[in-house]
Design an enzyme around this catalytic site. Structure first.
Site, PDB file in Angstrom:
ATOM      1  N   HIS A 255      11.443  -4.082   6.987  1.00 17.09           N
ATOM      2  CA  HIS A 255      11.885  -3.411   8.212  1.00 17.09           C
ATOM      3  C   HIS A 255      13.380  -3.132   8.189  1.00 17.09           C
ATOM      4  CE1 HIS A 255       8.162  -5.570   9.192  1.00 17.09           C
ATOM      5  NE2 HIS A 255       7.870  -4.430   9.781  1.00 17.09           N
TER       6      HIS A 255
ATOM      7  N   GLY B 208       0.791  -1.233   0.000  1.00 16.52           N
ATOM      8  CA  GLY B 208       0.000   0.000   0.000  1.00 16.52           C
ATOM      9  C   GLY B 208       0.811   1.264   0.000  1.00 16.52           C
TER      10      GLY B 208
ATOM     11  N   GLU C  78       3.392 -11.416   6.690  1.00 18.85           N
ATOM     12  CA  GLU C  78       4.832 -11.352   6.849  1.00 18.85           C
ATOM     13  C   GLU C  78       5.378 -12.777   6.767  1.00 18.85           C
ATOM     14  OE1 GLU C  78       5.922  -8.577  10.024  1.00 18.85           O
ATOM     15  OE2 GLU C  78       7.245 -10.169  10.701  1.00 18.85           O
TER      16      GLU C  78
HETATM   17  N1  GLN Z   1      -1.442  -0.352   3.829  1.00 18.92           N
HETATM   18  C1  GLN Z   1      -0.551  -0.070   4.906  1.00 18.92           C
HETATM   19  C2  GLN Z   1       0.821   0.307   4.368  1.00 18.92           C
HETATM   20  O1  GLN Z   1       1.180  -0.196   3.340  1.00 18.92           O
HETATM   21  C3  GLN Z   1      -0.418  -1.253   5.808  1.00 18.92           C
HETATM   22  C4  GLN Z   1       0.492  -0.949   6.957  1.00 18.92           C
HETATM   23  C5  GLN Z   1       0.525  -2.020   8.015  1.00 18.92           C
HETATM   24  O2  GLN Z   1       0.169  -3.136   7.779  1.00 18.92           O
HETATM   25  N2  GLN Z   1       0.983  -1.688   9.194  1.00 18.92           N
HETATM   26  O3  GLN Z   1       1.548   1.052   4.995  1.00 18.92           O
END
Ligand code: GLN
Ligand code: ZN
Length: 757
Positions: A693, A430, A663
């Site tokens: 990350h 996203g 994940e």
């Molecule tokens: N759509 C959000 C992004 O891409 C999802 C973030 C998340 O899962 N914490 O940042």
């Protein structure tokens, strides 16, 4: 007279002074002395505020430069070898454990029980030895004394310390040895002039086996025998199993009566006539609403009648660490709503008022309670908390409102017909990098430097760039990149009815990181479309499908302060309907794929197994309600940022999202085993193929290998290709090569025969 106590205070400072001092120190811009000076000032001010508010028992040792569990590990000498010899450990070592450094991996971080605070997970190793460094607690005690303030040191208890650690299968084998170190600590504190110590054992509110409780009781007896200090055994966030604890030698027992008021009567029965104190956790340390003083006083009255006033303490349910500083400062919040709020400063006043009212005459009591009664009354009666239309809509829901029209295989066929995608479709989660430029534009808009039109034009340019980029590198399902969102919850909250936003309401999340949770005070509804405009613009630029991007109801609930005058499930249902409105509007605008993120689905799980089934049911129901009305040929996506699905598998299946991204890269696709077992997960799945990350850029070979592993586990047919999470924290220099490698890996796999599943 009943006394007042506080179990812990916020530590970041009313204006996040600690955050800025830490960050400047880490950046090499300020010395250790400067950092420690700021910390000392924050402590002094916190103690003085508590004293000025008339609090009798003020904590010390709860203040932390990063995290109280890390303080405990450090103080007990639980310092993994990779950080160097324990006897040389200094502040640099402490921060290395917290944040890593010089190629050394930091301790893992995880949620502190069911809060949004993160602690550092101590690492135990076989043959673990303990070495006491008592400075943290002794120094703070002495520091407060120099200011003329007597404090009660707070120590995380040995049972909780061991059970919250990792590395050993049977951590409690160390309990006896560890307790001897706690005995030394108690001696040091007594020697330094402490008369009482608060020992926190929050793990007692989780399911514990009789053996664990028995072992704990034995070591606690040893601890109590070895010290002359008054021990407070403190528990919070839920109910404890009183039976094995009630006749332990403590001077005081603290119970969370906000979460679990039913504990009061059995506790009174157990403590009556024993000369021990009960500390009543009756003002909420986890939420922001003015206390219903009459209800709280009812508990106090019963306790005083049973134990006598000298054996009753009035306290918050838990440490005030989880609250912001002062609601009165929030002049930007509507005065009616603001009058319903209580942060730390207001909680301290409430404690004093309750203690004064406890032995006041009825007339005096009425006087003392006039203000809080008014607030509670106004909140109860306000139209903002009772919106007829919202209430009627929830009441009219029927079971079929929670179901998609057709089963998943049928939907998938129709979706493929409407929008054919290649094998192994590539997409992202996203967000794209939130650059300094984007943050500046948001700031300038708030400051009025950018007009609304200028700002919107800026966002459109960002979207156009992100769409062009995705087309250039060959992704299959595109996103608009979320440049207009500072935060995935705040963005929606700001556009929904029923939310307020504070200006200074920061709460520590971990270390220097703070969050400012939205305050959900009323019935929730969506006055108008929230994202359609941006989606429409993005889609107008490309013939590839652009995913609509929404945050799910459970995640909004979980990351906000929410009303406590109705069950969470009810508030969540209102949120689900509000987001559902957006889902419908996106679909009507022509959107083929709509993603509803539920990053926090697992976090909301109650601590006790007995309460979990109900949560699983309503949380998943709320997601289903959000997405159910879309047509069969509209594709629903969801995303979750973690990889432990074993206890959640039934939920995941029941969400019935057409595509789920999770994940997976750090577990080498092993999480897919859970999806392959038990006849397999029926819908499409996108296991993250690289870890966003980390700044490390993966190459196509390693992604290809992960895809092969994924195919071997769940087959190719339902497999999607995407990163582990959104890209907002990354830089373009990292994102571009990483996504190129991802697309190339997918293309290479498509050119090969599928690995047999
Ligand atoms: N759509 C959000 C992004 O891409 C999802 C973030 C998340 O899962 N914490 O940042
Ligand atoms: Zn994520």
């Amino acid at each position: 007279m009943a006394r007042t106590a506080v179990l812990g205070l916020p530590r970041v400072g009313p204006d996040r002074e600690l955050k800025f001092a830490l960050e400047s120190h880490w950046a090499g811009e300020s010395s250790q002395e400067e950092l420690l000076e700021v910390a000392a000032r924050l402590r002094a001010e916190a103690w003085q505020r508590a004293r000025a508010a008339g609090i009798d028992v003020i904590p010390s040792g709860d203040f932390s430069l990063y995290d109280h569990v890390l303080d405990t590990a450090f103080g007990l000498g639980v310092i993994p070898e990779r950080f160097g010899p324990a006897q040389d450990a200094d502040l640099g070592t402490y921060f290395a454990m917290a944040r890593g450094g010089d190629g050394v991996r930091p301790l893992e971080m995880t949620k502190w029980l069911d809060t949004n605070y993160h602690y550092l997970v101590p690492e135990l190793s076989p043959g673990q030895a303990f070495h006491l460094r008592a400075d943290h607690w002794v120094d703070q005690l002495l520091e407060a004394r120099r200011l003329g303030i007597a404090t009660r040191p707070v120590v995380l208890g040995p049972l909780s310390f061991l059970l919250l650690s990792k590395g050993l299968d049977r951590p409690l084998d160390l309990l006896d040895e560890l307790c001897s170190v706690y005995v030394q600590l108690l001696h040091r504190l007594a020697h330094a002039g402490a008369t009482a110590v608060q020992i926190d054992e929050p793990v007692l509110v989780q399911d514990r086996t009789p053996e664990e409780l028995e072992h704990f009781a034995r070591t606690w007896r040893g601890l109590a025998r070895a010290t002359s200090l008054e021990l407070t055994l403190s528990t919070y966030f839920g109910a404890v199993d009183l039976e094995p604890l009630a006749d332990l030698p403590f001077a005081e027992l603290h119970l969370d009566l906000v979460r679990a008021p039913e504990q009061l009567e059995p506790a009174l029965a157990a403590l009556r006539g024993t000369g021990r104190r009960l500390s009543l956790g009756i003002v909420d340390g986890r939420n922001v609403w003015v206390t219903d003083h009459d209800r709280a006083l009812d508990l106090v009255d019963r306790a005083i009648a049973a134990l006598g006033t000298e054996h009753v303490t009035i306290a918050p349910s838990c440490s005030l660490l989880h609250l912001p500083y002062e609601a009165a400062r929030e002049t930007g919040i509507d005065p009616e709503v603001r009058s319903w709020l209580a942060f730390t400063a207001e909680r301290l006043t409430e404690l004093r008022t309750l203690a004064d009212a406890a032995d006041a005459t009825p007339e005096r009591r009425d006087e003392l309670l006039a203000r809080p009664r008014e607030a509670v009354q106004s909140r109860r009666a306000s139209a903002r908390t009772n919106d007829r239309r919202v209430r009627d809509r929830v009441a009219a829901l029927t079971p079929s409102d929670y179901d998609r029209a057709s089963p998943a295989p049928e939907r998938r066929r129709l979706q493929h017909e409407r929008t054919p995608l290649p094998e192994l479709p590539t997409t992202t989660i996203g967000s794209f990098p939130q650059t300094p430029e984007i943050r500046r534009a948001r700031r300038d808009r708030r400051a009025g430097v950018l007009s609304e039109e200028e700002y919107e034009a800026f966002i459109e340019r960002q979207i156009a760039d992100v769409i062009a980029f995705q087309e250039r590198i060959g992704l299959d399902v595109l996103v608009h990149g979320e440049p207009e969102r500072s935060d995935m919850v705040e963005y929606f909250g700001q556009q929904l009815e029923g939310f307020a936003f504070s200006e200074h309401g920061w709460v520590q999340s971990y270390g220097s990181r703070c969050v400012k949770p939205p305050i959900l005070y009323g019935d929730v509804s969506r006055p108008g479309p929230m994202t359609v405009r941006w989606w429409r613009y993005a889609q107008s630029l490309t013939s590839k499908p652009v995913k609509g991007m929404l945050t799910g109801p459970v995640t909004i609930l979980q990351w906000s302060f929410v009303r406590d005058d109705q069950p969470r499930s009810e508030t969540c249902t209102q949120l689900a309907l509000a987001i559902q409105d957006e889902v419908r509007d996106l679909e009507a605008a022509g959107c083929f794929a709509i993603q509803v993120d539920e990053a926090a689905l697992r976090e909301g799980l109650p601590l006790r197994r007995a309460d979990q089934a109900a949560y699983h049911r309503w949380a998943v129901d709320c997601f289903r309600l959000t997405t159910a009305p879309v047509r069969d040929d509209t594709q629903v996506h969801t995303h979750m940022c973690y990889s432990e699905f074993n206890e959640m598998m039934d939920d995941i299946i029941r969400l019935d999202a057409d595509v789920l991204s999770i994940e997976a890269s750090r577990s080498d696709m092993e999480v897919l085993d859970a999806f392959a077992e038990r006849g397999g997960y029926p819908n499409d799945i996108g296991p993250g193929v690289y870890d966003i990350h980390s700044p490390r850029v993966p190459d196509a070979d390693e992604i290809e290998r992960l895809l092969e592993l994924a195919e071997a586990r769940i087959g190719r047919e339902r497999l999607w290709v995407n990163p582990d999470c959104g890209l907002k924290t990354r830089r373009w220099e990292e994102v571009e090569p990483a996504l190129r490698a991802m697309v190339e890996a997918a293309q290479r796999r498509r050119a090969r025969t599928a690995a047999p599943a």
